[in-house]
Motif scaffolding. Structure first.
Motif, PDB file in Angstrom:
ATOM      1  N   ARG A 126       0.846  -1.188   0.000  1.00 53.59           N
ATOM      2  CA  ARG A 126       0.000   0.000   0.000  1.00 53.59           C
ATOM      3  C   ARG A 126       0.886   1.244   0.000  1.00 53.59           C
ATOM      4  O   ARG A 126       2.072   1.178   0.353  1.00 53.59           O
TER       5      ARG A 126
ATOM      6  N   ALA B  72     -11.632   7.098   2.904  1.00 50.64           N
ATOM      7  CA  ALA B  72     -12.788   7.319   3.776  1.00 50.64           C
ATOM      8  C   ALA B  72     -13.484   8.653   3.478  1.00 50.64           C
ATOM      9  O   ALA B  72     -14.689   8.784   3.660  1.00 50.64           O
TER      10      ALA B  72
ATOM     11  N   LYS C  52     -13.080   2.213   1.231  1.00 50.91           N
ATOM     12  CA  LYS C  52     -13.019   2.328   2.683  1.00 50.91           C
ATOM     13  C   LYS C  52     -14.334   2.872   3.208  1.00 50.91           C
ATOM     14  O   LYS C  52     -15.028   3.621   2.513  1.00 50.91           O
TER      15      LYS C  52
ATOM     16  N   ARG D 277     -12.267   0.843   8.427  1.00 48.73           N
ATOM     17  CA  ARG D 277     -11.053   1.573   8.820  1.00 48.73           C
ATOM     18  C   ARG D 277     -11.269   2.437  10.054  1.00 48.73           C
ATOM     19  O   ARG D 277     -10.469   3.314  10.358  1.00 48.73           O
TER      20      ARG D 277
HETATM   21  C1  PEP Z   1      -4.709   5.976   4.008  1.00 51.16           C
HETATM   22  O1  PEP Z   1      -4.954   4.784   3.746  1.00 51.16           O
HETATM   23  O2  PEP Z   1      -3.558   6.425   4.151  1.00 51.16           O
HETATM   24  C2  PEP Z   1      -5.853   6.870   4.257  1.00 51.16           C
HETATM   25  C3  PEP Z   1      -5.761   8.177   4.059  1.00 51.16           C
HETATM   26  O3  PEP Z   1      -6.926   6.199   4.705  1.00 51.16           O
HETATM   27  P1  PEP Z   1      -8.396   6.695   5.076  1.00 51.16           P
HETATM   28  O4  PEP Z   1      -9.039   7.092   3.797  1.00 51.16           O
HETATM   29  O5  PEP Z   1      -8.989   5.481   5.712  1.00 51.16           O
HETATM   30  O6  PEP Z   1      -8.261   7.842   6.062  1.00 51.16           O
END
Ligand code: PEP
Ligand code: MN
Length: 336
Positions: A126, A185, A207, A237
């Protein structure tokens, strides 16, 4: 109701089905994906399925009482596997581990991370090149140039790439260099983005929204599926609650609930879920025991120097220890 159409259906057969469904009081949307052709029919009227079942061109008919249809397990009982190629599959009954930094920062960092993943037989890395940051003054990512550099190094090592796409215009630029598009998210309900990701033939991991319900996450997946892309993965998440002792509250409940409601693979992210490095391990193990198909977490050679999210990022030693524990925990789970 979902009507699965035969691959070689004639136009006249399809017209006849559409007319019949309309006469039964249903509103119909035609969905064409890389895997199949469907009619998604919305309406409340109860009727005898035999009124349709005999019609030419129909492969199968399923009643789905959920408001989201195509992602529902009421339609597709068998679980969906996402094949990323070269023997890397998500949702096939094994535990998928995806790890890497919050942000892609430079070549040396990418090389070191790949070395760490290869050593531990982790096949998916990732990393963000477009970063959604709460503050506009924070590091916002290396962009497509960073992604190209990462892709070149990852391919040599047989590593697959998952990276966040923040807007429609980035899809094309990223397309050749990612294996999984991540919807963050903050974008779970960016319906234009979801629609466009429905038109690509690459996997998409969505997410859960920061304040999003499980049902809203399923609707977001329905957007992508109904626009044509069945290669979907859902990710818990952490959500925003009244609790301030952790960055977010990882909703472990969501894992078995999602697994029951949808045929899509379900993974979770303990790094953003708790936001505290010392506690990533127990939450990661809880994710595995709760039945997730995979896990995605942050690791960096020097978390204290990471451009973003260092406070929740494991160093490689910690990451290696976690991978060992994850695999042991998974073996225990499947032994039950
Ligand atoms: C990430 O995976 O670094 C991230 C920004 O995740 P999220 O969208 O869950 O905040
Ligand atoms: Mn992050």
């Amino acid at each position: 109701m979902i009507i699965q159409l035969k691959k070689n259906i004639a136009t006249s057969e399809k017209e006849a089905i559409l007319n019949k469904v309309k006469s039964l009081g249903y509103k119909t949307t035609e969905v064409k994906t890389q895997q199949g052709d469907y009619l998604v029919c919305i309406g409340k009227k109860e009727f005898d399925l035999r009124q349709l079942g005999h019609m030419a061109g129909i492969e199968d008919i399923h009643r789905v009482s959920d408001d989201y249809k195509l992602v529902s397990r009421k339609w597709k009982v068998n679980r969906t596997h996402i094949d990323l190629g070269d023997g890397v599959t998500i949702g096939n009954g094994s535990l998928s581990i995806m790890a890497g930094p919050c942000s892609i920062e430079n070549e040396e960092q990418v090389q070191q991370t790949i070395g760490h993943l290869v050593k531990n037989n982790v096949r998916i890395m990732r990393g963000g090149v477009f970063k959604p940051r709460s503050s506009p003054y924070a590091f916002r990512g290396m962009g497509v140039e960073g992604l190209k550099m990462w892709h070149t190094l990852a391919r040599k090592a047989g590593i697959k790439i998952i990276s966040e796409v923040m807007q429609v215009s980035q899809i094309e630029a990223m397309y050749d260099y990612v294996d999984v598009f991540q919807v963050g998210a903050r974008n779970t309900q960016n319906f234009n983005l979801l629609d466009e990701l429905g038109r690509v033939d690459k996997a998409v991991m969505i997410k859960r929204g920061i304040s999003g319900t499980i049902e809203e996450l399923l609707y977001s997946a329905e957007y992508v599926f109904s626009a044509g892309n069945e290669k979907l993965i859902l990710c818990e998440r952490g959500i925003r609650t009244y609790e301030r002792a952790s960055r977010n509250t990882l909703d472990v409940n969501a894992i078995p609930i999602l697994k029951e409601k949808t045929h899509l693979p379900v993974v979770a992210d303990p790094s953003h879920g708790i936001g505290i490095r010392e506690f990533v391990d127990p939450i990661a193990l809880a994710i595995v025991m709760a039945g997730a198909d995979g896990i995605i977490y942050e690791t960096h050679q020097k978390p204290e120097e990471a451009a973003s999210d260092g406070q929740q990022t494991l160093n490689f030693e910690e990451s290696e220890a976690l991978i060992r524990k994850l695999r042991k925990t998974f073996d225990l789970r499947i032994s039950f």
